[in-house]
Each structure stands twice: as C-alpha cells, then as structure tokens.
Write a protein that holds these residues in place. Structure first.
Motif, mmCIF file in Angstrom:
data_model
loop_
_atom_site.group_PDB
_atom_site.id
_atom_site.type_symbol
_atom_site.label_atom_id
_atom_site.label_comp_id
_atom_site.label_asym_id
_atom_site.label_seq_id
_atom_site.Cartn_x
_atom_site.Cartn_y
_atom_site.Cartn_z
ATOM 1 N N GLY A 198 0.805 -1.206 0.000
ATOM 2 C CA GLY A 198 0.000 0.000 0.000
ATOM 3 C C GLY A 198 0.843 1.262 0.000
ATOM 4 N N PRO A 199 0.127 2.367 0.140
ATOM 5 C CA PRO A 199 -1.293 2.358 0.463
ATOM 6 C C PRO A 199 -2.230 2.079 -0.720
ATOM 7 C CG PRO A 199 -0.505 4.611 0.307
ATOM 8 C CD PRO A 199 0.695 3.728 0.179
ATOM 9 N N LEU A 200 -1.824 2.446 -1.914
ATOM 10 C CA LEU A 200 -2.712 2.330 -3.075
ATOM 11 C C LEU A 200 -2.598 0.913 -3.635
ATOM 12 C CD1 LEU A 200 -1.808 5.717 -4.831
ATOM 13 C CD2 LEU A 200 -3.416 5.307 -2.942
ATOM 14 N N LEU A 201 -3.554 0.055 -3.276
ATOM 15 C CA LEU A 201 -3.511 -1.333 -3.741
ATOM 16 C C LEU A 201 -3.987 -1.456 -5.178
ATOM 17 C CD1 LEU A 201 -4.683 -3.130 -0.503
ATOM 18 C CD2 LEU A 201 -2.362 -2.700 -1.317
ATOM 19 N N SER A 202 -4.704 -0.456 -5.657
ATOM 20 C CA SER A 202 -5.031 -0.365 -7.083
ATOM 21 C C SER A 202 -5.264 1.095 -7.414
ATOM 22 C CB SER A 202 -6.267 -1.202 -7.451
ATOM 23 O OG SER A 202 -7.420 -0.732 -6.785
ATOM 24 N N THR A 203 -5.074 1.443 -8.683
ATOM 25 C CA THR A 203 -5.382 2.782 -9.161
ATOM 26 C C THR A 203 -6.154 2.680 -10.467
ATOM 27 O OG1 THR A 203 -3.333 3.028 -10.440
ATOM 28 C CG2 THR A 203 -3.289 3.769 -8.138
ATOM 29 N N VAL A 204 -6.924 3.736 -10.777
ATOM 30 C CA VAL A 204 -7.695 3.770 -12.015
ATOM 31 C C VAL A 204 -7.803 5.221 -12.477
ATOM 32 C CG1 VAL A 204 -9.938 3.981 -10.840
ATOM 33 C CG2 VAL A 204 -9.841 2.954 -13.119
ATOM 34 N N ASP A 205 -7.924 5.409 -13.768
ATOM 35 C CA ASP A 205 -8.084 6.729 -14.374
ATOM 36 C C ASP A 205 -9.549 7.150 -14.252
ATOM 37 O OD1 ASP A 205 -8.334 8.947 -16.036
ATOM 38 O OD2 ASP A 205 -7.159 8.096 -17.677
ATOM 39 N N ASP A 206 -9.812 8.133 -13.393
ATOM 40 C CA ASP A 206 -11.161 8.666 -13.227
ATOM 41 C C ASP A 206 -11.254 10.102 -13.736
ATOM 42 O OD1 ASP A 206 -12.679 6.572 -12.272
ATOM 43 O OD2 ASP A 206 -12.302 6.999 -10.161
ATOM 44 N N SER A 207 -10.434 10.439 -14.712
ATOM 45 C CA SER A 207 -10.427 11.803 -15.229
ATOM 46 C C SER A 207 -11.741 12.134 -15.918
ATOM 47 C CB SER A 207 -9.280 11.975 -16.235
ATOM 48 O OG SER A 207 -8.046 11.586 -15.676
ATOM 49 N N PRO A 208 -12.233 13.371 -15.749
ATOM 50 C CA PRO A 208 -13.403 13.787 -16.525
ATOM 51 C C PRO A 208 -13.068 13.817 -18.013
ATOM 52 C CG PRO A 208 -12.460 15.644 -15.332
ATOM 53 C CD PRO A 208 -11.734 14.430 -14.869
ATOM 54 N N GLU A 209 -14.090 13.905 -18.846
ATOM 55 C CA GLU A 209 -13.885 13.789 -20.296
ATOM 56 C C GLU A 209 -12.949 14.865 -20.832
ATOM 57 O OE1 GLU A 209 -18.094 13.508 -21.590
ATOM 58 O OE2 GLU A 209 -17.456 11.622 -22.494
ATOM 59 N N ASP A 210 -13.035 16.051 -20.298
ATOM 60 C CA ASP A 210 -12.149 17.140 -20.730
ATOM 61 C C ASP A 210 -11.538 17.792 -19.503
ATOM 62 O OD1 ASP A 210 -12.761 17.050 -23.580
ATOM 63 O OD2 ASP A 210 -14.755 17.727 -22.983
ATOM 64 N N GLY A 211 -10.234 18.106 -19.594
ATOM 65 C CA GLY A 211 -9.628 18.898 -18.530
ATOM 66 C C GLY A 211 -8.648 18.118 -17.691
ATOM 67 N N ILE A 212 -8.796 18.185 -16.373
ATOM 68 C CA ILE A 212 -7.807 17.687 -15.435
ATOM 69 C C ILE A 212 -7.648 16.168 -15.508
ATOM 70 C CG2 ILE A 212 -8.201 19.591 -13.839
ATOM 71 C CD1 ILE A 212 -9.862 17.651 -12.135
ATOM 72 N N GLY A 213 -6.543 15.698 -14.920
ATOM 73 C CA GLY A 213 -6.328 14.263 -14.771
ATOM 74 C C GLY A 213 -6.590 13.856 -13.334
ATOM 75 N N VAL A 214 -7.370 12.801 -13.149
ATOM 76 C CA VAL A 214 -7.672 12.305 -11.806
ATOM 77 C C VAL A 214 -7.268 10.837 -11.739
ATOM 78 C CG1 VAL A 214 -9.443 11.865 -10.072
ATOM 79 C CG2 VAL A 214 -9.582 13.921 -11.505
ATOM 80 N N LEU A 215 -6.275 10.556 -10.901
ATOM 81 C CA LEU A 215 -5.864 9.186 -10.636
ATOM 82 C C LEU A 215 -6.465 8.794 -9.294
ATOM 83 C CD1 LEU A 215 -3.990 6.922 -11.849
ATOM 84 C CD2 LEU A 215 -2.271 7.702 -10.193
ATOM 85 N N THR A 216 -7.342 7.800 -9.319
ATOM 86 C CA THR A 216 -8.021 7.360 -8.103
ATOM 87 C C THR A 216 -7.322 6.129 -7.553
ATOM 88 O OG1 THR A 216 -10.153 8.213 -8.844
ATOM 89 C CG2 THR A 216 -10.189 6.552 -7.122
ATOM 90 N N GLY A 217 -6.974 6.184 -6.288
ATOM 91 C CA GLY A 217 -6.358 5.054 -5.620
ATOM 92 C C GLY A 217 -7.306 4.444 -4.601
ATOM 93 N N PHE A 218 -7.281 3.125 -4.499
ATOM 94 C CA PHE A 218 -8.124 2.404 -3.549
ATOM 95 C C PHE A 218 -7.245 1.773 -2.473
ATOM 96 C CE2 PHE A 218 -10.612 2.723 -7.373
ATOM 97 C CZ PHE A 218 -11.893 2.975 -6.916
ATOM 98 N N VAL A 219 -7.545 2.116 -1.242
ATOM 99 C CA VAL A 219 -6.874 1.537 -0.074
ATOM 100 C C VAL A 219 -7.910 0.645 0.595
ATOM 101 C CG1 VAL A 219 -5.495 2.029 1.961
ATOM 102 C CG2 VAL A 219 -5.687 3.752 0.151
ATOM 103 N N THR A 220 -7.685 -0.660 0.597
ATOM 104 C CA THR A 220 -8.728 -1.586 1.031
ATOM 105 C C THR A 220 -8.176 -2.619 2.003
ATOM 106 O OG1 THR A 220 -8.322 -2.973 -0.919
ATOM 107 C CG2 THR A 220 -10.062 -1.312 -1.098
ATOM 108 N N GLY A 221 -9.112 -3.392 2.587
ATOM 109 C CA GLY A 221 -8.740 -4.466 3.478
ATOM 110 C C GLY A 221 -7.968 -3.979 4.693
ATOM 111 N N ALA A 222 -7.028 -4.797 5.171
ATOM 112 C CA ALA A 222 -6.247 -4.446 6.359
ATOM 113 C C ALA A 222 -5.455 -3.160 6.149
ATOM 114 C CB ALA A 222 -5.311 -5.598 6.715
ATOM 115 N N GLU A 223 -5.043 -2.902 4.908
ATOM 116 C CA GLU A 223 -4.269 -1.688 4.625
ATOM 117 C C GLU A 223 -5.082 -0.433 4.911
ATOM 118 O OE1 GLU A 223 -1.000 0.699 3.359
ATOM 119 O OE2 GLU A 223 -1.242 -1.305 4.204
ATOM 120 N N ALA A 224 -6.401 -0.498 4.742
ATOM 121 C CA ALA A 224 -7.243 0.667 5.025
ATOM 122 C C ALA A 224 -7.174 1.038 6.498
ATOM 123 C CB ALA A 224 -8.687 0.380 4.609
#
Length: 454
Positions: free
Chosen positions: A325-351
C-alpha cells in the motif's frame, strides 16, 4: 419527479437520504404519501459523495461505477436527465507485485491488459475455485445454499489457507478481494464472498470495465442522482438529524431524533446494518441486523489531481495493482475534458493502517507511490482522501462485510418488516448487493411492500 395527491392518513418516515432511502421516499410520495426524510449528515447522498477536484469539477469520493446490467440505476439516471461517461482503460497497466519483504525500490512492471504478471496456472486455479463457489451459491437466498452452514462458518482467509498453495495465488487473493468488496479475507465468510460475486453478476462481470460492472460513471458524479431525487422533496428532508429510537404500536410508528419526534403510518430504515442496530426499538427487533463478526467495509479512496491525465501520453491506462500500500489499485477517473484524476483504492487491512496515519503522512505515502508507479507525474495539484471506515454515518464502504455465521443467522430476516418498520439499503438487496444498483432496487422493493399493506 412528480408527486401525486396525498391520501389522507398515509404517511411515511424514511431514515437515510442515500440512494435507497431517496428512491423509497420519492416512490412513496408519487403514490400520495406524506413523506419525511431524516438524514444524519448535513448532505444527501449517503455512500455517494461528490467532492470538488478543481473549480466546477466534481469527482466521486464514494460509489462511482455502473454497468449495462444495472438497469434500475440506468433508468433512474435517464429519468433525472443524467448521462453516463465510459471509464477510460486504454493503454498498458502497471503492476508492483513483489511481496512486502522485497526491495521497495524495485521498478513496477508494465503489461498490456489487466491480467497480472503472475503464474497464469496458479491464478487460473484460483479463479476456477472461486467460480465453483460462486456457481453453487443461491443468489436469492444464500442461507439456503447447499452446505451453507459450513461455508458460512469458514472465513475467506481460512479457505485460502486450505486451498491456495502457490505463492502467486496467495499474494493475489487478498488484492482481488479488496478490489471486489473492500474486504480483508479474515473479515468475511466464504458464503458471503461467493454470494457477493454471484449477486454482482459473476466474477468476470463484476471485475470488468468494458462490458462489466465498472464500464461507466455518471457524468459529473454519482452524487447528482441523490441531489436530483431530493430536490422535489424540499423541506421534507431534514438534515443533521440522526435517529435515536423507533417506537411503534398498532396504529403508528414514532421516530425520535435529538431535535424532535416524527409520527407516521410506516417507517423505512435505509441504513447499513451496524447503524440500524445502534437505534433503540420498541418493541425490540426479533433479530439484530448485524452479528458479532459483521465488519465495516474497508475502503479509503484517494484522488490525486493533475493538470491532465499525463499517463495516457506514455501509453498507460492509469490502472495498477500493487502488493504493498497504500494504493492497492489505481484507475483513471479523469473527466472527459480537462484535469487528470488518478483514483487510488486503499482496502482491506491496509485501510486500517492507512486510516491511522496523520493526514500529512497519508498524503506523502500516496504521492510517493503514485510517482513510483507513474514516474512522469509531477507534484499533484490536489490530494483528496475520503476515509469511509472512519465515517460515523456509513460504518464503512462499499457495504457491510458479513462475517462467519451472519448469513445463516441474519439472512432469513434480511427484508422481513418489523411490524410497521421496513428495511432498505444495498445490504438488503440480494441482487447487486453492495452496489448502487442494489440500493435502488431495495428502495423499489420497499415501495411495493408498503403499498401492499393496503
């Protein structure tokens, strides 16, 4: 959302202004009920929550994804004039799957697609075993599954210890379980694991983006569904009023908060099980909504905001899976136009570990890991951390984790009304349990139940 004429004497108090509660409230209002909605938070939305990532740009700090099988949610979004946008998954993935004792400076691997660079035979065996469990469970009544008591007494961690022999399968299983249902393997029974996968559409569907349960997002954020459901209800929604007690007799039900009492013909409680059990009931519930081993969904969501989705310029999708961790997975959640948003998931015992850190330490760990995964990234413009484990009015996310013995003990009474009290919430839906679709379906079910009372 249209509201029909009120029928004399027909009234309802709905506890919880999330997707389930507001679906129930607007449905009952449309059939002429005088509805009052009591919400503990100072906002509507429950486990959907929009936060501002940049001026005029909201992102999903809570529930976010939907797929083509989520028919009730799609219909509701269309009715509310909301559109969906696809989750972008073009490009290669990044994997940092060395174990916790390995060199922390080892470089992540880059791979086409989402299949991790681990032993394919071992992972194939893992998925076959999970598919066997999933296919055997009864989705409409998991407590009636053949051998239910044994499966419900066994934790997913114990099952893995017995059946997973290859190190790669043992490494990947808790990461997979954290991604699917925000659970540590020690927290859930094998019956709950199998049911969760079956309820969500099966292992392949629940795990997929294109063509799966994570294919789309609500453009502008899923929180808008609740905000638009709430708008016609106006002052019937009372924010900042946690419910303390629910008393009922043969003629009515009275809901007590610190600010007042609300009397109605029926009450709908759209709350996670642990919150529902914190309320005083007279007469008492015949069966608690949770058990001694019921746990909070272990999820912390981290959003890293950049000027643009810069990883795409390097042929990367933004997707990663990581053993540490902390980010056990990440995904691109950027809106269609504009900024970049990288979303990280902290789950399980690591949370739990991550949630105990100071905000400064949380930010530093998340930023450092993102830079190791995607070296082209500059310092983020913003870092937003949403700890659902610590949220007093959610008690975890994505949903409650049913531990050993919970399904066989609690399951048969999951949706049974307690006299004038009816139950809603994604945890009461045997279809798409833990997802937004399950919440909407539970609200629809409650409306039908109340109308059937006559």
């Amino acid at each position: 959302m249209t509201t029909g004429p009120r029928t004399p004497g027909r009234s309802a108090v709905v506890v919880g202004a999330g997707l389930a509660g507001l679906t129930a409230a607007t449905g009952l209002a449309a059939h002429g009920f005088a509805v009052t909605v009591l919400e503990a938070r100072e906002r509507v939305g429950g486990r959907t929550h929009g936060i501002e990532a940049a001026p005029g740009v909201r992102i999903d700090a809570g529930a976010a994804y939907l797929g083509d099988r989520h028919t009730e949610l799609h219909a509701l979004a269309a009715e509310l004039c909301l559109k969906t946008t696809p989750t972008t998954m073009l490009g290669a993935s990044r994997f940092a799957l060395t174990d916790a004792d390995a060199d922390a400076d080892e470089q992540p691997a880059t791979s086409d697609g989402r299949f991790p660079p681990l032993d394919a035979v071992a992972l194939g065996d893992l998925f076959e075993r999970l598919a066997e469990l999933t296919d055997a469970v009864r989705p409409d009544a998991p407590w009636l599954t053949p051998d239910a008591e044994r499966l419900d007494a066994l934790t997913a961690a114990e099952w893995a210890e017995r059946h997973l022999t290859h190190p790669d399968a043992r490494l990947f299983f808790p990461l997979f379980l954290g991604e699917m249902c925000a659970a540590d393997p020690a927290d859930v029974s094998v019956l709950h694991l199998a049911f969760y996968l079956r309820s969500g559409g099966g292992l392949r569907y629940l795990n997929a983006f294109a063509g799966g349960a994570q294919q789309d997002r609500i453009a502008g954020g899923a929180h808008q569904v609740c905000e638009r459901l709430a708008a016609p209800l106006g002052t019937a929604i009372r924010l900042g009023e946690p419910v303390r007690a629910v008393h009922q007799d043969d003629r009515s039900v009275t809901v007590h908060t610190d600010r007042g009492t609300y009397r109605a013909e029926v009450a709908v409680l759209a709350l996670p099980p642990l919150l529902a059990d914190a309320i005083e009931y007279r007469p008492a519930l015949p069966q608690p909504r949770s058990g001694e081993r019921t746990a909070r969904g272990c999820a912390v969501k981290v959003h890293l905001v950049y000027p643009a989705p810069l990883w795409r310029d390097h042929g990367l999708s933004g997707w990663s899976v990581n053993a540490r961790g902390p980010l056990l997975s990440t995904v691109d959640d950027s809106p269609e136009d504009g900024i970049g948003v990288l979303t990280g998931f902290v789950t399980g015992a690591e949370a739990h570990r991550f949630g105990a850190l100071t905000p400064e330490r949380q930010r530093a760990e998340a930023v450092d890991q993102a830079r190791r995964l995607f070296p082209m990234l500059p310092e983020p413009q913003g870092v937003h951390i949403t700890d659902w484990l610590a949220d007093p009015y959610s008690r975890g996310c994505y949903a409650a984790l049913l531990g050993p013995g919970d399904w066989t003990r609690i399951g048969p009474a999951l949706t049974a009304p307690h006299r004038r009290v009816h139950w809603a919430g994604t945890e009461t839906s045997t279809a798409f349990f833990g997802l937004m679709e399950g919440a909407v379906r539970s609200g629809r079910r409650v409306v039908a139940e109340v109308l059937a009372r006559g």
